[in-house]
Design an enzyme around this catalytic site. Structure first.
Site, mmCIF file in Angstrom:
data_model
loop_
_atom_site.group_PDB
_atom_site.id
_atom_site.type_symbol
_atom_site.label_atom_id
_atom_site.label_comp_id
_atom_site.label_asym_id
_atom_site.label_seq_id
_atom_site.Cartn_x
_atom_site.Cartn_y
_atom_site.Cartn_z
ATOM 1 C CD GLU A 1 -108.605 -4.903 11.784
ATOM 2 O OE1 GLU A 1 -109.321 -5.886 12.068
ATOM 3 O OE2 GLU A 1 -108.921 -3.732 12.059
ATOM 4 C CG ASP B 1 -114.217 -13.151 10.457
ATOM 5 O OD1 ASP B 1 -113.997 -12.189 11.215
ATOM 6 O OD2 ASP B 1 -113.334 -13.890 10.008
#
Length: 267
Positions: free
Chosen positions: A49, A60
């Site tokens: 990924e 994030d």
């Protein structure tokens, strides 16, 4: 059956969960990020990924944000993503998914992005900040190019929403283990197990759990009920602190957790 589905089925048929490993493209530089992704494939990851750096990474955690800022400061451009995918897919058969926020895709052009991703050898997109009902152009582009589209399911999602996610996703459903940003947690939210069960009820054949997974023991726990485990922060930290050799070692250690009791589900 897509390359992503085949990778998960192959792992499950071998009595283990699939291991999905995340790294940002261009960290700490483009060439090292390519070698890092290849190291994932060589040390137990079933699906790579890749995350293109983005200036507003709301999902994030701190370590991944630090890495993406480094990549942006080093001059990352979207063309670098496709360069990296071409190099990685030339070196390994492990399929490559792109985990991307939606705004860069829109800016690049949805059809152009799909065409360039497919031409580079990419397998599809994970899109954390767009829902299936708002993704009509991407769904059409993915069907045209044969790319997988992976949407997210959260513990707070209604059954109606989960059904839409299941019906719209290909490859697998990205099952969010807990509400919040990415990062390592001492204990995974029990909501992940419940959510996977709810997704099965809505017809999901492949569900991979991500966010907060950082140890082989946590991967083993997820392997009891899901088809795969997704790890990001622990891998990015290893690359940051010890380069590709440290990343390879951590990847091998994490891969050991994929062998566990498998859920009795149709694949």
């Amino acid at each position: 059956m897509s390359r992503i589905e085949e990778a998960i089925q192959k792992a499950n048929a071998a009595g283990r969960s699939a291991f999905v490993g995340y790294l940002p493209v261009g960290f700490p530089d483009l060439e090292t990020s390519i070698q890092a992704a290849i190291a994932l494939a060589e040390n137990g990851v079933d699906i790579i990924e890749l995350g293109p750096p983005y200036s507003d990474p709301v999902m994030d955690g701190a370590i991944i944000q630090e890495a993406t800022r480094t990549a942006l400061a080093a001059g990352f451009r979207m063309a670098d993503l496709f360069t990296a995918i071409r190099a990685i897919t030339a070196a390994t058969d492990v399929p490559v998914l792109v985990m991307t926020y939606w705004n860069p895709v829109m800016q690049y052009g949805i059809d152009r992005y799909a065409d360039d991703l497919a031409a580079a050898g990419g397998a599809g997109l994970i899109t954390p900040d767009i829902t299936p009902d708002a993704a009509g152009e991407w769904i059409a582009a993915s069907e045209r190019t044969g790319l997988d589209r992976v949407f997210l399911a959260a513990p707070t999602s209604s059954d109606e929403r989960l059904k839409l996610v299941v019906e719209s996703s290909t490859g697998f459903v990205y099952t969010v283990s807990t509400m919040g940003i990415t990062g390592e947690r001492a204990e995974l939210d029990l909501a992940a197990r419940t959510l996977v069960g709810r997704l099965r009820e809505q017809g999901a054949h492949r569900a991979c759990v991500g966010i907060g997974i950082s140890t082989a023991e946590q991967i083993a726990g997820v392997s009891e009920y899901a088809d795969g485990a997704i790890v990001g922060t622990a891998l990015v930290r290893a690359l940051r602190d010890g380069g590709v050799p440290a990343l390879a070692e951590v990847t091998r250690n994490l891969a050991a957790g994929t062998s566990s009791a498998r859920p009795d589900t149709e694949n």
